[in-house]
Design a protein around this motif. Structure first.
Motif, PDB file in Angstrom:
ATOM      1  N   ALA A 146       0.734  -1.359  -0.159  1.00 41.25           N
ATOM      2  CA  ALA A 146      -0.096  -0.049  -0.115  1.00 41.25           C
ATOM      3  C   ALA A 146       0.869   1.089  -0.094  1.00 41.25           C
ATOM      4  CB  ALA A 146      -0.853  -0.117   1.132  1.00 41.25           C
ATOM      5  N   ALA A 147       2.051   1.283   0.693  1.00 38.97           N
ATOM      6  CA  ALA A 147       2.973   2.301   0.744  1.00 38.97           C
ATOM      7  C   ALA A 147       3.612   2.687  -0.405  1.00 38.97           C
ATOM      8  CB  ALA A 147       3.887   2.149   1.948  1.00 38.97           C
ATOM      9  N   GLN A 148       3.749   1.512  -1.179  1.00 39.66           N
ATOM     10  CA  GLN A 148       4.709   1.634  -2.720  1.00 39.66           C
ATOM     11  C   GLN A 148       3.793   2.094  -3.585  1.00 39.66           C
ATOM     12  OE1 GLN A 148       6.879  -1.791  -3.036  1.00 39.66           O
ATOM     13  NE2 GLN A 148       7.835  -1.616  -1.086  1.00 39.66           N
ATOM     14  N   ALA A 149       2.510   1.839  -3.434  1.00 40.44           N
ATOM     15  CA  ALA A 149       1.512   1.984  -4.699  1.00 40.44           C
ATOM     16  C   ALA A 149       1.375   3.515  -5.008  1.00 40.44           C
ATOM     17  CB  ALA A 149       0.095   1.274  -4.264  1.00 40.44           C
ATOM     18  N   THR A 150       1.301   3.613  -6.480  1.00 43.09           N
ATOM     19  CA  THR A 150       0.892   5.002  -6.918  1.00 43.09           C
ATOM     20  C   THR A 150      -0.108   4.878  -7.866  1.00 43.09           C
ATOM     21  OG1 THR A 150       2.692   4.750  -8.404  1.00 43.09           O
ATOM     22  CG2 THR A 150       3.089   5.742  -6.287  1.00 43.09           C
ATOM     23  N   GLY A 151      -0.680   6.023  -8.201  1.00 40.43           N
ATOM     24  CA  GLY A 151      -1.936   5.979  -9.077  1.00 40.43           C
ATOM     25  C   GLY A 151      -2.895   4.988  -9.209  1.00 40.43           C
ATOM     26  N   ASP A 152      -3.029   4.478 -10.186  1.00 42.94           N
ATOM     27  CA  ASP A 152      -4.126   3.369 -10.190  1.00 42.94           C
ATOM     28  C   ASP A 152      -3.581   1.854 -10.561  1.00 42.94           C
ATOM     29  OD1 ASP A 152      -6.806   3.037 -10.469  1.00 42.94           O
ATOM     30  OD2 ASP A 152      -7.022   2.572 -12.533  1.00 42.94           O
ATOM     31  N   GLU A 153      -2.281   1.771  -9.623  1.00 40.27           N
ATOM     32  CA  GLU A 153      -1.798   0.465  -9.945  1.00 40.27           C
ATOM     33  C   GLU A 153      -1.912  -0.462  -9.076  1.00 40.27           C
ATOM     34  OE1 GLU A 153       2.718   1.184  -7.944  1.00 40.27           O
ATOM     35  OE2 GLU A 153       2.358   0.877 -10.113  1.00 40.27           O
TER      36      GLU A 153
END
Length: 195
Positions: A146-153
């Motif tokens: 969750a911390a690494q996720a960006t945008g719609d990925e």
């Protein structure tokens, strides 16, 4: 091991013509119910549903035992819903993550993936050569994803960075992994293999 099932259901269904995917009819009831029931019956102790674009309408379809998390940042992409869902599941050691537009999900599929999960790994069901859901994480890995996720990925970056710990589990015989993105996909709701 206690398991939280997280359902990402916050999108606006723009490619579907602006419809709430969670509310699409499936077997005479909203698709959301199919997904929540599969998680519960498959072994999740608690289910978290992250809502956004159609928040009140989707929340109204959740029974009182479902934790509804409203994501005011849903328009920024799936990553914000992943963070909201993981935050809400903090009391559990394990997370089973899925999207709401997956009519092929069943309790048997969820049970199979949860039973195969080993601490220290991420369990990724695959259908032929296609990765799918539910993806099972230890709590620490869910937080990191969750911390690494960006945008719609969603969790894609985390999975790519941790390939050595991702256990691919062949679930081809258990479900059709297709999800519903466009009007051309709506036939999946009527496919006898889905539900």
């Amino acid at each position: 091991m206690t398991v939280a099932g997280i359902v990402l259901a916050a999108g606006d269904g723009s490619r579907l013509g602006g419809r709430a995917k969670a509310l699409l009819p499936h077997r005479g009831r909203p698709l959301l119910h199919t997904v929540v029931d599969a998680l519960r019956q498959g072994g999740c102790d608690e289910v978290v549903v992250v809502v956004g674009a159609y928040g009140e309408d989707v929340a109204a379809q959740c029974d009182p035992n479902v934790i509804v998390v409203r994501n005011p940042l849903w328009a920024e992409g799936m990553s914000t819903s992943l963070r909201a869902g993981v935050d809400a599941s903090s009391g559990h050691s394990t997370v089973a993550l899925t999207v709401v537009d997956f009519p092929g999900i069943t309790a048997e599929l969820v049970h199979t993936v949860l039973s195969a999960h080993e601490p220290g790994t991420v369990t990724l069901p695959v259908f032929g050569d296609r990765p799918g859901h539910p993806v099972v994480f230890d709590r620490a890995d869910a937080v990191a994803a969750a911390a690494q996720a960006t945008g719609d990925e969603g969790a894609r970056s985390f999975l790519a960075r941790n390939r050595d710990r991702v256990r691919r589990l062949d679930c081809s015989s258990l479900a059709d992994a297709a999800d519903i993105d466009t009007p051309e996909d709506l036939h999946l709701l009527d496919d006898p293999r889905n539900g």
